[in-house]
Scaffold this motif. Sequence first.
Motif, PDB file in Angstrom:
ATOM      1  N   LEU A  62      -1.948  -7.420   4.474  1.00 23.21           N
ATOM      2  CA  LEU A  62      -1.614  -8.352   3.615  1.00 23.21           C
ATOM      3  C   LEU A  62      -0.305  -7.767   2.770  1.00 23.21           C
ATOM      4  N   PHE A  63       0.224  -6.726   3.012  1.00 20.89           N
ATOM      5  CA  PHE A  63       1.341  -6.390   2.300  1.00 20.89           C
ATOM      6  C   PHE A  63       2.718  -6.697   3.328  1.00 20.89           C
ATOM      7  N   TRP A  64       2.361  -7.057   4.643  1.00 22.28           N
ATOM      8  CA  TRP A  64       3.321  -7.011   5.440  1.00 22.28           C
ATOM      9  C   TRP A  64       4.751  -7.991   5.191  1.00 22.28           C
ATOM     10  N   ARG A  65       4.467  -8.834   4.088  1.00 24.85           N
ATOM     11  CA  ARG A  65       5.718  -9.587   3.628  1.00 24.85           C
ATOM     12  C   ARG A  65       6.519  -8.700   2.843  1.00 24.85           C
ATOM     13  N   ILE A  66       5.983  -7.592   2.302  1.00 24.95           N
ATOM     14  CA  ILE A  66       6.748  -6.714   1.548  1.00 24.95           C
ATOM     15  C   ILE A  66       7.143  -5.470   2.417  1.00 24.95           C
ATOM     16  N   LYS A  67       6.313  -5.011   3.135  1.00 29.87           N
ATOM     17  CA  LYS A  67       6.488  -3.784   3.926  1.00 29.87           C
ATOM     18  C   LYS A  67       5.458  -3.653   4.984  1.00 29.87           C
ATOM     19  N   PRO A  68       5.577  -3.993   6.222  1.00 28.60           N
ATOM     20  CA  PRO A  68       4.399  -3.673   7.043  1.00 28.60           C
ATOM     21  C   PRO A  68       3.789  -2.468   7.124  1.00 28.60           C
ATOM     22  N   GLY A  69       2.423  -2.171   7.533  1.00 28.09           N
ATOM     23  CA  GLY A  69       1.926  -0.977   7.787  1.00 28.09           C
ATOM     24  C   GLY A  69       1.864   0.197   6.762  1.00 28.09           C
ATOM     25  N   ILE A  70       1.558  -0.476   5.420  1.00 24.58           N
ATOM     26  CA  ILE A  70       1.396   0.444   4.467  1.00 24.58           C
ATOM     27  C   ILE A  70      -0.030   1.234   4.702  1.00 24.58           C
TER      28      ILE A  70
END
Length: 233
Positions: A62-70
């Motif tokens: 769900l963080f892909w819009r900020i930075k993918p793969g966290i």
Amino acid sequence: MASLTIQASDGSGSFGGYLALPGKTPAAAVLVIQEIFGINKVMRDLCDGFAAQGYLAFSPDLFWRIKPGIDITDQTEAEWQQAFELFQKFDVDKGIEDLKASLTTLRGHEACNGRVGSVGYCLGGKLAFLMATRSDADCNVSYYGVGLLDHIAEVKNIAKPLLMHVAREDGFVPKDQQDEVAAAVAANAHVTLHSYEGQDHAFAREGGAHYDAAAASTANQRTREFFARNLRD
């Protein structure tokens, strides 16, 4: 691990996550909604655990819009700072749309029988609550959701079973806010809320500072029984 790609409903791109398959398919599916640390070992282990129970389990990034793969932990101060920065940047409404897209994709997956529930932790606990108010998921489970009071007007929209696990000593959710949320959901027969006395936020996160094996076992057994009632044929 199998792979799964979700197309965002707003046409802005696609994202993945961690998918765990059960031994026998087709099966009901569970959306496993992340904490603020991304799709880390905790989330992957949870997916594997639900797959062992017989569910198709998927934790979308769900963080892909900020930075993918966290993929970070809760073990260092630097990682906590990064996690809180991600939390501040996260768009809840877009996150729900991404979860709804994931729900639709899972329902159509060849390994799924069409029934899909969700379970979320921390940030994910808030999102699971909102999946109960904004989606047609068959059932939802919220572990120590944060910021629920901001969405209390949506309780009237809950039409499918919702199970809530609340940490009574949650350092992120004052007791007066917990009480307001509890009073609001008590008016909706689809909601079951359990409050865990003496427990702090993330009491079910293995390896976490507030992990409590007994409370986690109780909550997880209630979740297991809840999914068995609401997702099994």
